[in-house]
Scaffold this motif. Structure first.
Motif, mmCIF file in Angstrom:
data_model
loop_
_atom_site.group_PDB
_atom_site.id
_atom_site.type_symbol
_atom_site.label_atom_id
_atom_site.label_comp_id
_atom_site.label_asym_id
_atom_site.label_seq_id
_atom_site.Cartn_x
_atom_site.Cartn_y
_atom_site.Cartn_z
ATOM 1 N N PRO A 56 0.489 -1.296 -0.086
ATOM 2 C CA PRO A 56 0.208 -0.238 0.101
ATOM 3 C C PRO A 56 0.624 1.071 0.347
ATOM 4 N N LEU A 57 1.965 0.870 0.092
ATOM 5 C CA LEU A 57 3.255 2.516 0.777
ATOM 6 C C LEU A 57 3.436 2.520 -0.820
ATOM 7 N N MET A 58 2.858 1.661 -2.115
ATOM 8 C CA MET A 58 3.614 1.834 -3.089
ATOM 9 C C MET A 58 2.878 3.232 -3.838
ATOM 10 N N TYR A 59 1.390 2.892 -3.381
ATOM 11 C CA TYR A 59 0.156 4.228 -3.996
ATOM 12 C C TYR A 59 0.188 4.853 -2.702
ATOM 13 N N ALA A 60 0.594 5.147 -1.681
ATOM 14 C CA ALA A 60 0.217 6.153 -1.032
ATOM 15 C C ALA A 60 -0.504 7.767 -1.375
ATOM 16 N N GLU A 61 1.300 7.896 -2.512
ATOM 17 C CA GLU A 61 1.411 8.381 -3.549
ATOM 18 C C GLU A 61 1.412 9.426 -5.197
ATOM 19 N N SER A 62 0.779 7.773 -5.277
ATOM 20 C CA SER A 62 -0.026 7.892 -6.258
ATOM 21 C C SER A 62 2.251 6.922 -7.300
#
Length: 286
Positions: A239-245
């Motif tokens: 999920p951290l991969m997509y937290a800021e796109s």
């Protein structure tokens, strides 16, 4: 179609501090994923920030990836547009002699009907000298390519598969149940790959495989138990991969792994200090 079974890595495009393409960084990423057990390379997809590269830069990145790869793995190249003719023009203007297939995203922004999506891809497939892999990613295109549309397109002689990133396992099951045997269902969601393989998916085109190709090798080629346990290792980091796109997170992770820098192009920004710290912390537990 066997060359596209397993892990396809949706390669990042590294940039230097001035924002230019960092070909040295690209070489490090490609060598890392090949040594880690990737099955094929995907150049200039979403993770490669294709939307912010010029046509000349895209061609340069493709040429350099082909040179670095040196025939070791098949190469898929991203060519897609929300203007059908523009996609065809790019196909005609690109040297695809060392490309094994193109990955073409469903038309974004326009929100066409299912019939419009089907005709769009049929025109592209008719014009393309190499096979076409469809890409359904409603979270970016704002329109879902329905299973019935994918199945209709699966009958086209030059359309060989679909990267499904709808997150809808029922839709994926409908495709898998009714598709031709040689039509590939490819996971476009890293964390659903093990589940999708269980229903007949052939592997993944993965973001996190830039960093952890060995884990994805286990997910795609291991036993069900091995695949499940490998996927569990990614639960906190994914999920951290997509937290800021995407690809802000994966580039930041690559930085912490010492593989390449984390520069991105506007309108994306580098990971914030809080995300940077969290990725660094969680990466130590993968």
């Amino acid at each position: 179609m066997k060359k596209f079974i397993g892990t396809g890595v949706a390669l990042v495009t590294p940039f230097d501090e001035e924002g230019n393409v960092d070909f040295g960084g690209l070489e490090k990423v490609v060598e890392h994923v090949i040594k880690g057990g990737a099955d094929y390379l995907v150049v200039q997809g979403t993770t490669g920030e294709a939307s912010t590269l010029s046509r000349e830069e895209k061609r340069s990145v493709l040429a350099e990836a082909i040179k670095i790869n040196s025939g070791r793995l098949p190469i898929v190249y991203g060519i897609g547009a929300n203007n059908t003719q523009a996609a065809i023009d790019e196909i005609n203007d690109t040297d695809l002699s060392n490309v094994d297939a193109i990955l073409s995203v469903s038309p974004y922004y326009n929100k066409p009907t299912q019939t419009g999506i089907q005709i769009h891809f049929e025109k592209i497939a008719d014009a393309c000298p190499v096979p076409v892999i469809l890409y359904n990613v409603p979270g970016r295109t704002m329109s879902n390519m329905a299973s019935q549309t994918t199945l209709a397109l699966s009958k086209h002689a030059n359309i060989i598969g679909v990267k499904e990133a709808s997150g809808d396992l029922v839709q994926c099951m409908e495709i898998c149940k009714n598709k031709p045997e040689d039509f590939l269902l490819i996971s476009g969601d890293d964390m659903l790959t093990a589940s999708m393989i269980a229903i007949g998916c052939e592997g993944a085109i993965s973001v996190l495989a830039n960093c952890y190709p060995d884990i994805f090798k286990t997910i795609c080629h291991g036993s069900p138990l091995e695949a499940k346990n490998a996927a569990f290792r990614l639960l906190e980091i994914n999920p951290l991969m997509y937290a800021e796109s995407n690809p802000v997170g994966v580039k930041n992770l690559l930085k912490h792994l010492g593989i390449c820098g984390d520069q991105v192009r506007l309108p994306l920004l580098r990971a914030t200090e809080s995300l940077d710290a969290k990725i660094k912390e969680v990466a130590q537990t993968v």
